[in-house]
Design an enzyme around this catalytic site. Structure first.
Site, PDB file in Angstrom:
ATOM      1  N   ILE A   1      38.355  17.184 -13.437  1.00 11.61           N
ATOM      2  CA  ILE A   1      37.347  17.022 -14.484  1.00 11.61           C
ATOM      3  C   ILE A   1      37.870  17.696 -15.756  1.00 11.61           C
ATOM      4  O   ILE A   1      38.231  18.873 -15.742  1.00 11.61           O
ATOM      5  CB  ILE A   1      35.991  17.616 -14.055  1.00 11.61           C
ATOM      6  CG1 ILE A   1      35.388  16.747 -12.943  1.00 11.61           C
ATOM      7  CG2 ILE A   1      35.041  17.714 -15.238  1.00 11.61           C
ATOM      8  CD1 ILE A   1      34.024  17.208 -12.469  1.00 11.61           C
ATOM      9  N   GLU A   2      37.914  16.935 -16.843  1.00 11.54           N
ATOM     10  CA  GLU A   2      38.458  17.430 -18.108  1.00 11.54           C
ATOM     11  C   GLU A   2      37.488  17.159 -19.253  1.00 11.54           C
ATOM     12  O   GLU A   2      36.572  16.356 -19.149  1.00 11.54           O
ATOM     13  CB  GLU A   2      39.802  16.749 -18.399  1.00 11.54           C
ATOM     14  CG  GLU A   2      40.854  16.939 -17.314  1.00 11.54           C
ATOM     15  CD  GLU A   2      42.145  16.202 -17.612  1.00 11.54           C
ATOM     16  OE1 GLU A   2      42.600  16.260 -18.773  1.00 11.54           O
ATOM     17  OE2 GLU A   2      42.693  15.558 -16.698  1.00 11.54           O
TER      18      GLU A   2
END
Length: 547
Positions: A146-147
């Site tokens: 997750i970015e």
């Protein structure tokens, strides 16, 4: 560390004065023996480009290098629930398991902040869906990616990873891709990752040590300069154990067209090489960043090219990318900081020669003469176990003949003999002075009853070991027998007659799959054994050596 079994307390290996190999019984060895179980550095790579039908061929190009492949299977629906990719095929997972590789898909929000926040807030239900999908498809864990989510979600994200770790069996991987943080930033999305807390609830952190220059960056620059990468590692190891840090390396570059507004788009190393060739580009190596830079010009009359479906317009192009020299410099950092290993973004973007050196350099063995050599995997195994080392920091000499001194040293290392040789043996062999590189190992082997000289005072350390001598040594040490019987000609080798002193040993070794002959039906028993062949022999015998 595996203990050597009792077979070693029953046998003493002797190289007799005539140069033949015999084994005599002994009640107990004088030195304790242990076998190493050391393996190479961990290696994983992401699968993103291509399609499910090409995934297996992409992995196969890497040979034996990869431990884990991480395909793009898990995404997020608008409500924060799990979305499975159409590329998920159980047949690929089966193919990888048959190859001894684990399949750990990465869970991605595709850099979409809203989706990432939704997923984290929906983490309890989402974690259950992920666990169910892993079990249903016989996957080997999850890589969280997750970015671009604000640091305000930092603790919630760590909690999500902990939930996964608690719900998945310990044998399944839970890893986290984290942004590189060379400056120790405490705000913005880079600060989403609590390295210390995440490392405590996961198997490892995959440091995305790339995108120093990024899509939309107006100024051409390196994707991952060496100073940027090393600062990112230093921050990581200050927060988490080094053996939980995996260094991410890029297999791509970024290009800028001075005549266009959109810049910093990605290009694979494979495609870039074709562009440089097509447009007669040039490449220079920037010493400060330890990164290569390519330049080329596309004129309005040139044949059109495209990158990931985007047509390249006319203009002067600058491309920062990675090549063998820059990747080797990054891989050296794995050993320098004793990291767990490496990851790469992404498979099928690398040039075909990448795998010729990748494992060597990541494992800390800089043998330029092993690239593309048939014994590469075997030499790596022997080197990682400490059984065989190079003749210099950058050379292994795989095609050189194995000497008696090297054979003695290898025996000592394979058996893991420990202890100090008695000083009374310092003058045992006039041709092995205290300044000789193998002096200690030869003395230890002699004191342990493993090896003798060619006479009472000479060892002949530089005399070669033959194929039949090593066959006799290992076959008797391993107590191997041949189904054809000891007096039979070894596996039909035309130059090993029945009844010859080495026929039984060669037959035993060949029938147990440890040695092969040549295409013309010969074994060539008196030929020298090369260092590469010795490494291959050790790889084949390893299950028996630690049995």
């Amino acid at each position: 560390m595996n203990k050597t079994k009792n077979r070693w307390s029953k046998f003493v290996i002797i190289v007799a004065a005539a140069g033949l190999l015999t084994i005599a019984t002994s009640s107990e060895p004088s030195v304790k023996a242990e076998a190493s179980s050391s393996q190479g550095k961990f290696t994983m790579s992401y699968l993103f480009f291509g399609n499910s039908n090409s995934y297996t061929s992409q992995v196969d190009k890497s040979g034996q290098t990869l431990d884990v492949v991480s395909p793009s299977y898990f995404h997020i629906n608008v409500d924060g629930s799990l979305q499975l990719s159409d590329s998920l095929q159980d047949s690929f997972i089966t193919d990888m398991h048959q190859r001894g590789k684990r399949v750990v898909p990465f869970f991605s929000n595709d850099f979409d902040r809203t989706l990432g926040e939704k997923a984290i807030d929906n983490r309890e239900a989402l974690v259950n869906q992920i666990v169910e999908a892993i079990e249903d498809h016989k996957l080997d864990g999850i890589n969280m990616d997750i970015e671009n989510v604000d640091a305000a979600f930092r603790d919630k994200y760590t909690d999500m990873v902990k939930m996964l770790r608690d719900k998945l069996p310990s044998g399944m991987e839970v890893s986290v891709a984290v942004a590189a943080n060379p400056t120790g930033a405490t705000n913005s999305w880079i600060a989403l990752y609590d390295y210390k807390a995440l490392a405590a609830v996961s198997d490892y952190l995959m440091i995305m040590a790339y995108d120093e220059s990024y899509p939309g960056d107006p100024t051409p620059g390196p994707v991952a300069s060496l100073p940027f990468v090393e600062k990112s590692i230093r921050y990581a190891v200050a927060q988490a154990p080094a053996d939980k840090i995996v260094l991410g390396v890029p297999f791509y570059g970024r290009y800028w067209n001075q005549n266009a507004a959109a810049n910093g788009s990605g290009v694979s190393a494979q495609t870039l090489m074709k562009l440089i060739d097509t447009y007669k580009g040039t490449v220079r190596y920037d010493a400060a960043s330890q990164s290569p830079v390519a330049t080329f010009t596309i004129s309005p009359t040139d044949a059109a090219s495209s990158v990931y479906g985007n047509k390249l317009g006319p203009g002067d192009y600058t491309v920062w990318f990675e090549n063998e020299q820059s990747l080797k410099e990054k891989l050296k950092l794995v050993g320098k900081y004793n990291l767990k290993g490496t990851g790469s973004w992404s498979l099928n973007q690398e040039t075909t020669d990448t795998w010729d050196y990748y494992s060597l350099w990541s494992d800390g063995f800089y043998f330029a003469d092993m690239q593309k050599h048939w014994a590469l995997a075997d030499v790596l195994t022997a080197a990682n176990r400490g059984w065989m080392l190079g003749i210099a920091s950058d050379r292994f000499a795989p095609d050189a003949a194995l000497t008696r001194a090297e054979a003695a040293t290898i025996i000592v290392r394979v058996l893991g003999l420990k202890g100090e040789a008695s000083s009374v043996l310092s003058a045992s062999f006039s041709d092995v002075p205290a300044t000789h590189w193998a002096w200690q190992d030869i003395r230890l082997a002699k004191q342990s009853g493993l090896i003798q000289g060619i006479s009472s005072d000479r060892f002949a350390p530089d005399q070669i070991m033959t194929r039949e001598q090593m066959s006799v040594l290992l076959s008797r040490a391993l107590q191997l027998t041949s189904q054809a019987g000891g007096g039979a000609a070894a596996k039909g080798f035309t130059d090993v007659p029945a009844g010859s002193w080495s026929a039984g040993a060669i037959a035993a070794m060949s029938s147990n799959g440890l040695v092969d002959g040549f295409a013309d039906g010969t074994f060539r028993p008196r030929a020298s054994l090369t260092r590469g062949e010795m490494a291959a022999l050790l790889s084949r015998a390893q299950p028996l050596l630690t049995k």
